[in-house]
Design a protein around this motif. Structure first.
Motif, PDB file in Angstrom:
ATOM      1  N   LEU A   1      26.520 -10.336  52.137  1.00 15.94           N
ATOM      2  CA  LEU A   1      25.980  -8.995  52.328  1.00 15.94           C
ATOM      3  C   LEU A   1      26.260  -8.084  51.145  1.00 15.94           C
ATOM      4  N   SER A   2      27.181  -8.456  50.277  1.00 12.39           N
ATOM      5  CA  SER A   2      27.521  -7.586  49.160  1.00 12.39           C
ATOM      6  C   SER A   2      27.587  -8.390  47.867  1.00 12.39           C
ATOM      7  N   GLY A   3      26.527  -8.294  47.117  1.00  8.85           N
ATOM      8  CA  GLY A   3      26.505  -8.965  45.827  1.00  8.85           C
ATOM      9  C   GLY A   3      26.095 -10.416  45.877  1.00  8.85           C
ATOM     10  N   GLY A   4      25.799 -10.941  47.060  1.00  6.42           N
ATOM     11  CA  GLY A   4      25.426 -12.333  47.166  1.00  6.42           C
ATOM     12  C   GLY A   4      23.945 -12.578  46.991  1.00  6.42           C
ATOM     13  N   GLU A   5      23.151 -11.532  46.788  1.00  7.73           N
ATOM     14  CA  GLU A   5      21.707 -11.676  46.684  1.00  7.73           C
ATOM     15  C   GLU A   5      21.245 -11.320  45.270  1.00  7.73           C
ATOM     16  N   THR A   6      20.237 -12.017  44.830  1.00  6.26           N
ATOM     17  CA  THR A   6      19.618 -11.698  43.551  1.00  6.26           C
ATOM     18  C   THR A   6      18.130 -11.529  43.771  1.00  6.26           C
ATOM     19  N   ALA A   7      17.614 -10.364  43.416  1.00  6.14           N
ATOM     20  CA  ALA A   7      16.197 -10.095  43.609  1.00  6.14           C
ATOM     21  C   ALA A   7      15.355 -11.013  42.736  1.00  6.14           C
ATOM     22  N   SER A   8      14.225 -11.441  43.262  1.00  7.75           N
ATOM     23  CA  SER A   8      13.307 -12.263  42.482  1.00  7.75           C
ATOM     24  C   SER A   8      12.597 -11.433  41.420  1.00  7.75           C
ATOM     25  N   ASN A   9      12.487 -10.135  41.693  1.00  8.65           N
ATOM     26  CA  ASN A   9      11.737  -9.253  40.805  1.00  8.65           C
ATOM     27  C   ASN A   9      12.187  -7.831  41.096  1.00  8.65           C
ATOM     28  N   VAL A  10      12.055  -6.950  40.131  1.00  9.81           N
ATOM     29  CA  VAL A  10      12.370  -5.536  40.317  1.00  9.81           C
ATOM     30  C   VAL A  10      11.254  -4.713  39.697  1.00  9.81           C
ATOM     31  N   ASP A  11      10.748  -3.751  40.441  1.00  9.00           N
ATOM     32  CA  ASP A  11       9.730  -2.836  39.923  1.00  9.00           C
ATOM     33  C   ASP A  11      10.181  -1.417  40.238  1.00  9.00           C
ATOM     34  N   GLY A  12      10.702  -0.730  39.240  1.00  9.01           N
ATOM     35  CA  GLY A  12      11.200   0.624  39.447  1.00  9.01           C
ATOM     36  C   GLY A  12      12.359   0.642  40.415  1.00  9.01           C
ATOM     37  N   ALA A  13      12.223   1.423  41.486  1.00 13.23           N
ATOM     38  CA  ALA A  13      13.290   1.555  42.479  1.00 13.23           C
ATOM     39  C   ALA A  13      13.150   0.552  43.619  1.00 13.23           C
ATOM     40  N   VAL A  14      12.378  -0.510  43.389  1.00 12.50           N
ATOM     41  CA  VAL A  14      12.132  -1.499  44.441  1.00 12.50           C
ATOM     42  C   VAL A  14      12.548  -2.893  43.974  1.00 12.50           C
ATOM     43  N   GLU A  15      13.499  -3.476  44.708  1.00 14.19           N
ATOM     44  CA  GLU A  15      13.866  -4.871  44.484  1.00 14.19           C
ATOM     45  C   GLU A  15      13.037  -5.745  45.414  1.00 14.19           C
ATOM     46  N   ILE A  16      12.560  -6.864  44.900  1.00 16.69           N
ATOM     47  CA  ILE A  16      11.607  -7.695  45.638  1.00 16.69           C
ATOM     48  C   ILE A  16      12.239  -9.049  45.969  1.00 16.69           C
ATOM     49  N   PHE A  17      12.206  -9.395  47.247  1.00 14.45           N
ATOM     50  CA  PHE A  17      12.737 -10.672  47.729  1.00 14.45           C
ATOM     51  C   PHE A  17      11.641 -11.340  48.566  1.00 14.45           C
ATOM     52  N   GLY A  18      11.499 -12.640  48.445  1.00 15.58           N
ATOM     53  CA  GLY A  18      10.493 -13.339  49.237  1.00 15.58           C
ATOM     54  C   GLY A  18      11.027 -14.622  49.826  1.00 15.58           C
ATOM     55  N   SER A  19      10.544 -14.966  51.008  1.00 17.66           N
ATOM     56  CA  SER A  19      10.890 -16.261  51.585  1.00 17.66           C
ATOM     57  C   SER A  19      10.153 -17.352  50.809  1.00 17.66           C
ATOM     58  N   GLU A  20      10.473 -18.584  51.107  1.00 16.58           N
ATOM     59  CA  GLU A  20       9.884 -19.716  50.378  1.00 16.58           C
ATOM     60  C   GLU A  20       8.358 -19.653  50.428  1.00 16.58           C
ATOM     61  N   GLY A  21       7.725 -19.756  49.253  1.00 18.24           N
ATOM     62  CA  GLY A  21       6.274 -19.762  49.193  1.00 18.24           C
ATOM     63  C   GLY A  21       5.642 -18.399  49.010  1.00 18.24           C
ATOM     64  N   VAL A  22       6.440 -17.331  49.111  1.00 20.24           N
ATOM     65  CA  VAL A  22       5.913 -15.978  48.939  1.00 20.24           C
ATOM     66  C   VAL A  22       5.988 -15.599  47.461  1.00 20.24           C
ATOM     67  N   ALA A  23       4.854 -15.250  46.877  1.00 22.30           N
ATOM     68  CA  ALA A  23       4.795 -14.908  45.455  1.00 22.30           C
ATOM     69  C   ALA A  23       5.471 -13.563  45.214  1.00 22.30           C
ATOM     70  N   THR A  24       6.348 -13.503  44.216  1.00 24.70           N
ATOM     71  CA  THR A  24       7.078 -12.270  43.921  1.00 24.70           C
ATOM     72  C   THR A  24       6.922 -11.833  42.467  1.00 24.70           C
ATOM     73  N   GLU A  25       6.059 -12.492  41.717  1.00 23.64           N
ATOM     74  CA  GLU A  25       5.889 -12.150  40.313  1.00 23.64           C
ATOM     75  C   GLU A  25       4.834 -11.062  40.135  1.00 23.64           C
ATOM     76  N   GLY A  26       4.953 -10.315  39.025  1.00 29.83           N
ATOM     77  CA  GLY A  26       4.000  -9.272  38.720  1.00 29.83           C
ATOM     78  C   GLY A  26       4.469  -7.918  39.204  1.00 29.83           C
ATOM     79  N   SER A  27       3.576  -6.945  39.143  1.00 32.74           N
ATOM     80  CA  SER A  27       3.905  -5.607  39.619  1.00 32.74           C
ATOM     81  C   SER A  27       4.017  -5.610  41.135  1.00 32.74           C
ATOM     82  N   LEU A  28       4.609  -4.550  41.689  1.00 33.34           N
ATOM     83  CA  LEU A  28       4.733  -4.450  43.148  1.00 33.34           C
ATOM     84  C   LEU A  28       3.356  -4.477  43.801  1.00 33.34           C
ATOM     85  N   GLY A  29       2.391  -3.819  43.190  1.00 31.87           N
ATOM     86  CA  GLY A  29       1.035  -3.842  43.728  1.00 31.87           C
ATOM     87  C   GLY A  29       0.453  -5.232  43.753  1.00 31.87           C
ATOM     88  N   GLU A  30       0.705  -6.002  42.703  1.00 33.65           N
ATOM     89  CA  GLU A  30       0.200  -7.372  42.650  1.00 33.65           C
ATOM     90  C   GLU A  30       0.892  -8.250  43.684  1.00 33.65           C
TER      91      GLU A  30
END
Length: 539
Positions: free
Chosen positions: A375-404
């Protein structure tokens, strides 16, 4: 306020024609009168053990009458002591009905069905000298309400207020919570009917006590239910519960697995939020069921443009695209929708009284709390766009801008699927998050639900795992500016909230459902960026 007569109109002629044979079947089976008589055989042999201990809600308009005097006595005592602010700690069936009742009657009730530290801190900031805390839980083991109780007890003590005199308990007879209440010397323990499940408990102590202490005339609510009860127990094609159940089931048979709910001037405030739990938790299992979609009004996306996979239902007069409309005062509507849901379960072929998939997310959250590193420091975001960290389950695309990322995620929803927006945030300070629902629905054409976490885990959470497996899930979590410790527990509210989000996401992913989690490192900035990204994704 809605009229005195409880009724159902099937507005759509094609749906009425499809529902007619199911109406006839329920009438011929004497299903309504058997239900009123608490016949546990209505849903088959597998459901009978559970149904046999879950049918006392059919007579609550009679059996809850003794509560009236108890509530009035305590209310008078509290008012004489200058205590006139009521805070309710409860989840699911323990909070949704009291919230609708008090909102409809225009009386104040602070509802805590959250683990967001900011929202709980706001409740603590009220005048504790004038506050009574109602803690509602069938067992007392609900982690959210236990946390609220501990936090408020400490706050009362620090404010020089006798905590035991300011805590009122609603629970089942013989529960661990009833024993704890006696041990701690809490002001009053109201015992609810143990043969009523949470989502059917609107007219038990769980619904009536907090509403009554807030100032609602609960006797009138029971009178309204009593006025509807005889009609709802009648084996007749005119029985509104039979008509509503048949309409839902006929639409479901034709592929309309979603029920879109909008208020059309019923005079009842927030009713779709209560009905959401009732329908989702009762029918969403065995890979089937009805997904309730609560929307803003009849012009909202999802209602006005409902496709063949959804049935628009008006709570109030028929209007707009509504195919079905219900009428009646709140007490009658509670009973109508409960009867209809139970009868729809018979037609769809499920047990409307169990919730086999609810515990999975709770277990996953507890496991995470037992491993704080995750719960603390054990996660690494797949992508970051501004103030939003992006995490996805297996098979969920996380590359590109948040809009993409969002555009690809929305496109992953199957035909006739749905998108669930799940916001683990402060539903008061972050209330604008709810605007994402109509915006996403309008831009994607998907039936889109919105739930505040962990509140929805006690509501639509069952359907997400047990119902039609065609949902995609957008989780929104946020940084915690000021956390709150939970007394005598090794975690904070912020950690609990985070564990609940991760735990539910884990279980959904294990069911093969796509989960995209967006973590707002700055809530205000992140929400603004998210809105822009949704607009970009829909272009």
């Amino acid at each position: 306020m809605a009229g005195d007569v409880t009724g159902v109109e099937i507005v759509d002629a094609e749906l009425a024609e499809k529902a007619a044979p199911l109406v006839e079947r329920l009438v011929a089976d004497k299903a309504a009168s058997k239900l009123a008589a608490k016949d546990a055989t209505l849903w088959g042999a597998d459901a009978e053990p559970e149904a046999s201990i879950r049918l006392s809600w059919t007579t609550l308009h009679k059996t809850s009458r003794p509560l009236i005097g108890e509530i009035e006595t305590l209310l008078a005592e509290l008012r004489a002591e200058g205590v006139d602010r009521v805070v309710l700690a409860g989840m699911g069936g323990s909070s949704l009905a009291p919230e609708v009742i008090t909102a409809t009657e225009g009386v104040a009730l602070t509802v805590l069905d959250t683990t967001d530290p900011g929202q709980v801190a706001d409740a603590l900031a009220g005048d504790l000298e004038r506050t009574v805390l109602v803690v509602s839980s069938k067992s007392g083991g609900t982690v959210e309400t236990d946390s609220h109780r501990r936090i408020f007890a400490k706050a009362f003590a620090e404010a020089g207020v006798d905590a035991a005199r300011r805590i009122v308990v609603v629970t089942d007879p013989g529960s661990p919570f009833a024993e704890l209440s006696e041990k701690e010397g809490y002001r009053k323990t109201f015992l609810a009917d143990p043969h009523v499940g949470g989502r059917y408990s609107a007219l038990t102590a769980f619904g009536l006590v907090p509403a009554g202490l807030a100032g609602v005339d609960v006797a009138r609510l029971l009178d309204q239910a009593a006025a509807a009860a005889e009609q709802l127990a009648t084996d007749s094609a005119d029985n509104p519960a039979i008509r509503l159940a048949a309409a839902w089931a006929a639409a479901h048979e034709a592929g309309a697995e979603k029920v879109v709910l909008a208020d059309t001037g019923s005079g009842i405030n927030g009713f779709p939020d209560w009905a959401e739990q009732l329908i989702a938790e009762s029918t969403g299992k065995l890979g089937t069921g009805l997904l309730p979609v609560a929307v803003e009004n009849i012009e909202a996306p999802g209602f006005a443009d409902a496709k063949s996979d959804a049935t628009p239902v008006a709570v109030g007069p028929a209007a707009g695209a509504a195919k079905v409309a219900t009428s009646g005062p709140l007490g009658g509507q509670f009973l109508l929708w409960e009867f209809a849901t139970a009868l729809a379960g018979r037609l769809i072929g499920i047990n409307p009284f169990d919730q086999p998939d609810v515990e999975a997310a709770k277990k996953a959250a507890r496991a995470l709390l037992d491993d704080p590193a995750k719960l603390s420091g054990g996660e690494t975001a797949s992508n970051v766009d501004g103030a939003v960290e992006i995490f996805g389950s297996e098979g969920v695309a996380t590359e590109g801008s948040l809009g993409e990322v969002l555009r690809a995620f929305f496109a992953s929803a199957p035909d006739a699927g749905y998108l669930a927006v799940q916001a683990y945030l402060d539903r008061l300070d972050d209330a604008s998050t709810a605007l994402l629902r109509p915006e996403i629905a309008r831009r994607t054409g998907l039936q889109t639900t919105f739930g505040w976490g962990p509140r929805f885990l006690h509501s639509t959470g069952q359907y997400h795992k047990g119902g039609h497996q065609n949902g995609v899930f957008l989780q929104i979590t946020g940084a915690v500016a000021e956390d709150l410790a939970v007394p005598e527990r090794p975690y904070t509210l912020g950690q609990l909230q985070h564990a609940q989000a991760l735990g539910d996401g884990q279980v959904l992913a294990e069911h093969g459902r796509p989960v995209l989690r967006l973590h707002l490192t700055d809530r205000a900035a992140g929400l603004a960026e998210l809105v822009r990204a949704v607009q970009e994704a829909g272009e």
